[in-house]
Design a protein around this motif. Structure first.
Motif, mmCIF file in Angstrom:
data_model
loop_
_atom_site.group_PDB
_atom_site.id
_atom_site.type_symbol
_atom_site.label_atom_id
_atom_site.label_comp_id
_atom_site.label_asym_id
_atom_site.label_seq_id
_atom_site.Cartn_x
_atom_site.Cartn_y
_atom_site.Cartn_z
ATOM 1 N N SER A 273 0.848 -1.194 0.000
ATOM 2 C CA SER A 273 0.000 0.000 0.000
ATOM 3 C C SER A 273 0.885 1.246 0.000
ATOM 4 O O SER A 273 2.038 1.173 0.411
ATOM 5 C CB SER A 273 -0.821 0.055 1.296
ATOM 6 N N PRO A 274 0.323 2.386 -0.387
ATOM 7 C CA PRO A 274 1.078 3.632 -0.219
ATOM 8 C C PRO A 274 1.446 3.826 1.262
ATOM 9 O O PRO A 274 0.619 3.574 2.137
ATOM 10 C CB PRO A 274 0.077 4.710 -0.649
ATOM 11 N N GLY A 275 2.677 4.245 1.498
ATOM 12 C CA GLY A 275 3.051 4.617 2.858
ATOM 13 C C GLY A 275 3.381 3.474 3.802
ATOM 14 O O GLY A 275 3.405 3.664 5.016
ATOM 15 N N THR B 51 10.285 2.619 0.440
ATOM 16 C CA THR B 51 11.478 3.438 0.168
ATOM 17 C C THR B 51 12.381 3.500 1.395
ATOM 18 O O THR B 51 13.606 3.383 1.278
ATOM 19 C CB THR B 51 11.073 4.875 -0.267
ATOM 20 N N ASP C 119 6.741 5.238 -9.715
ATOM 21 C CA ASP C 119 5.822 6.154 -9.050
ATOM 22 C C ASP C 119 4.807 6.654 -10.052
ATOM 23 O O ASP C 119 5.115 6.807 -11.229
ATOM 24 C CB ASP C 119 6.569 7.354 -8.449
ATOM 25 N N ILE C 120 3.611 6.924 -9.575
ATOM 26 C CA ILE C 120 2.588 7.502 -10.436
ATOM 27 C C ILE C 120 2.999 8.904 -10.855
ATOM 28 O O ILE C 120 2.906 9.287 -12.004
ATOM 29 C CB ILE C 120 1.247 7.548 -9.687
ATOM 30 N N GLN C 121 3.481 9.656 -9.904
ATOM 31 C CA GLN C 121 3.896 11.025 -10.185
ATOM 32 C C GLN C 121 4.990 11.431 -9.190
ATOM 33 O O GLN C 121 5.051 10.884 -8.093
ATOM 34 C CB GLN C 121 2.684 11.961 -10.044
ATOM 35 N N THR C 122 5.823 12.330 -9.582
ATOM 36 C CA THR C 122 6.977 12.850 -8.806
ATOM 37 C C THR C 122 8.142 11.858 -8.816
ATOM 38 O O THR C 122 7.956 10.666 -9.036
ATOM 39 C CB THR C 122 6.675 13.172 -7.304
ATOM 40 N N LEU D 61 10.098 11.866 -5.990
ATOM 41 C CA LEU D 61 10.472 12.028 -4.585
ATOM 42 C C LEU D 61 11.198 10.794 -4.061
ATOM 43 O O LEU D 61 12.205 10.891 -3.360
ATOM 44 C CB LEU D 61 9.214 12.281 -3.732
ATOM 45 N N ASP D 62 10.688 9.591 -4.401
ATOM 46 C CA ASP D 62 11.304 8.364 -3.891
ATOM 47 C C ASP D 62 12.666 8.135 -4.538
ATOM 48 O O ASP D 62 13.624 7.756 -3.853
ATOM 49 C CB ASP D 62 10.395 7.152 -4.154
ATOM 50 N N CYS E 134 -1.515 2.344 -12.467
ATOM 51 C CA CYS E 134 -1.542 1.860 -11.089
ATOM 52 C C CYS E 134 -0.544 0.746 -10.805
ATOM 53 O O CYS E 134 -0.569 0.146 -9.741
ATOM 54 C CB CYS E 134 -2.952 1.387 -10.773
ATOM 55 N N VAL F 103 4.622 0.738 -7.759
ATOM 56 C CA VAL F 103 3.681 1.786 -7.372
ATOM 57 C C VAL F 103 2.992 1.380 -6.064
ATOM 58 O O VAL F 103 2.720 0.203 -5.854
ATOM 59 C CB VAL F 103 2.628 1.954 -8.499
ATOM 60 N N GLY F 104 2.732 2.334 -5.197
ATOM 61 C CA GLY F 104 2.057 2.041 -3.936
ATOM 62 C C GLY F 104 0.626 1.603 -4.161
ATOM 63 O O GLY F 104 -0.246 2.440 -4.398
ATOM 64 N N ASN F 105 0.388 0.285 -4.088
ATOM 65 C CA ASN F 105 -0.924 -0.265 -4.435
ATOM 66 C C ASN F 105 -0.870 -1.742 -4.071
ATOM 67 O O ASN F 105 -0.031 -2.475 -4.594
ATOM 68 C CB ASN F 105 -1.147 -0.066 -5.953
ATOM 69 N N SER G 82 -6.017 4.360 0.805
ATOM 70 C CA SER G 82 -5.171 3.167 0.835
ATOM 71 C C SER G 82 -5.782 2.122 1.762
ATOM 72 O O SER G 82 -6.567 2.469 2.643
ATOM 73 C CB SER G 82 -3.800 3.508 1.427
ATOM 74 N N VAL H 212 -5.369 4.690 -5.840
ATOM 75 C CA VAL H 212 -5.134 5.021 -7.242
ATOM 76 C C VAL H 212 -6.409 4.825 -8.090
ATOM 77 O O VAL H 212 -7.059 5.773 -8.528
ATOM 78 C CB VAL H 212 -3.988 4.168 -7.832
ATOM 79 N N GLU I 122 0.937 6.882 7.038
ATOM 80 C CA GLU I 122 1.297 6.704 5.620
ATOM 81 C C GLU I 122 2.316 7.722 5.120
ATOM 82 O O GLU I 122 2.828 7.579 4.005
ATOM 83 C CB GLU I 122 0.027 6.814 4.748
ATOM 84 N N LYS J 30 1.962 11.962 0.464
ATOM 85 C CA LYS J 30 0.923 11.322 -0.357
ATOM 86 C C LYS J 30 0.161 12.265 -1.307
ATOM 87 O O LYS J 30 -0.089 11.879 -2.450
ATOM 88 C CB LYS J 30 -0.056 10.509 0.517
ATOM 89 N N LYS K 229 2.352 12.580 -4.305
ATOM 90 C CA LYS K 229 2.613 11.349 -5.061
ATOM 91 C C LYS K 229 1.359 10.734 -5.677
ATOM 92 O O LYS K 229 1.448 9.961 -6.634
ATOM 93 C CB LYS K 229 3.317 10.329 -4.158
ATOM 94 N N TYR K 230 0.202 11.002 -5.089
ATOM 95 C CA TYR K 230 -1.067 10.442 -5.584
ATOM 96 C C TYR K 230 -2.066 11.586 -5.758
ATOM 97 O O TYR K 230 -3.111 11.619 -5.096
ATOM 98 C CB TYR K 230 -1.595 9.393 -4.589
#
Lengths: 222, 222
Positions: free
Chosen positions: A39-41, A45, A67-70, A72-73, A93, A120-122, B39, B124, B144, B148, B151-152
């Motif tokens: 899951s996200p979070g 990382t 990552d979906i976006q950014t 950062l990780d 996703c 991806v966080g999912n 999430s 997502v 989390e 977030k 990133k989402y």
């Protein structure tokens, strides 16, 4: 004129064709590649940053960062000086095997001992897409509750290893919300061979067991 | 022979056709329907259980409960005596408007003031499928991490309300990992009108602000 049809020949999806390519590449180069899913979070990382830093003298680790976006990780991984290839899925996703194939081509694989793919966080979709990895590692944070193996069984059934992360929060979360023995039992019901390591990437507690597992897998050539 | 083509007439997907049906049904019955998205393990079910119990004297609440597998969450809602319809998606990563349509037909809508849809635990995919709801509520647990919204972004951009849950864990998580002001600022960058309530469904802290928001929305007929 008749065409000969081979019965039982599995027709691979586009994703599985790339997964096969990746698997062959990793086998030729004899590299261990692990696909981290959560899951996200949940702390994927943070686990990677800690693992790379603490094993820096022993193992050369590369990372494919989804990552979906950014980025950062990827930035957090880059700060450890490990080679990292960023894949921004732009809304998708899960990572695909084709994306991983292109990332593998850009990593200095021959110089690495171990490649992590951070998906991806999912907790749902990535479990359905083979990337050609040697194994999946599912991460569950204690703050997410102990009902997750029952509610999201696919990824627990398919993973080689379960990292129960953020055990530093166990006392604050309380045993009512997270019974670690229940999680272990439920995960093993789905997957009797799953290896389970309770850890805290923040405090370092339990991380040595995870490192030893990684070293054993690399030594065994898988 | 020429066919007249209407320019600008949007052709609806099957999902959006059902979403439109649901929206019309809810509008005819003047009912508020909220789609809860987060999430896995952010606390959607705990928030619903607490909300239903504490508002039992004021509001009649029904729930459409989406899960990939098991009816664990529906059982928790059922224990509050609220009417609940369970949708087991059997692997699918989001609820569809057609599933919600069939659930709405089985709920005693005319007797309810408010309907919650608890979507599958996934930050997502559910954000991409309109269900005909009046608004989305995104839940983020402090465990989390505060990155977030960046990133989402999709779900934070589309939600009417953000519930920052598990603030009872804030001290244990620490401000390094969760800076509540950063989350608020990042969410508002994506969505200037988003209403944000820090809460703990466990201790009850902050829940009154959320209840007042619900009551205002119902009163305003949206």
């Amino acid at each position: 004129m008749y065409k000969k049809v081979e019965i039982g020949k599995k027709i691979l999806s586009a994703n599985d064709q790339y997964a096969l390519k990746n698997r062959q590449l990793l086998a030729e180069q004899k590299k261990l590649c692990l696909n981290m899913i959560s899951s996200p979070g949940s702390g994927k990382t943070a686990i990677l940053v800690k693992t790379i830093s603490e094993l820096a003298d022993k193992l050369k680790i590369g990372v494919i960062e989804g990552d979906i976006q950014t980025d950062l990780d990827a930035e957090r991984i880059r700060a450890t000086n490990a080679p990292v290839i960023q894949i921004e899925t732009r809304g998708s996703c899960h990572l695909s095997a084709a994306q991983v194939n292109s990332a593998l081509e850009n990593l200095p694989i021959s110089k690495l001992d171990l490649i992590f793919i951070e998906n991806v966080g999912n907790l749902v979709c990535p479990s359905a897409f083979e990337l050609g990895e040697n194994g999946k590692v599912v991460v569950l944070s204690v703050a997410e509750g102990d009902d997750k193996p029952a509610k999201y069984p696919a990824i627990f059934a398919k993973s080689k290893t379960l990292l129960i992360n953020k055990i530093d929060l166990l006392e604050a979360v309380g045993q009512v919300d997270f019974d670690i023995e229940k999680v272990k039992a439920d995960a093993r019901k789905l997957n009797k061979d799953i290896e389970i390591f309770p850890i805290s990437a923040k405090t370092g507690e339990g991380m040595t067991n995870w490192y030893h597992w990684l070293e054993r897998k690399i030594k065994a050539g898988q």
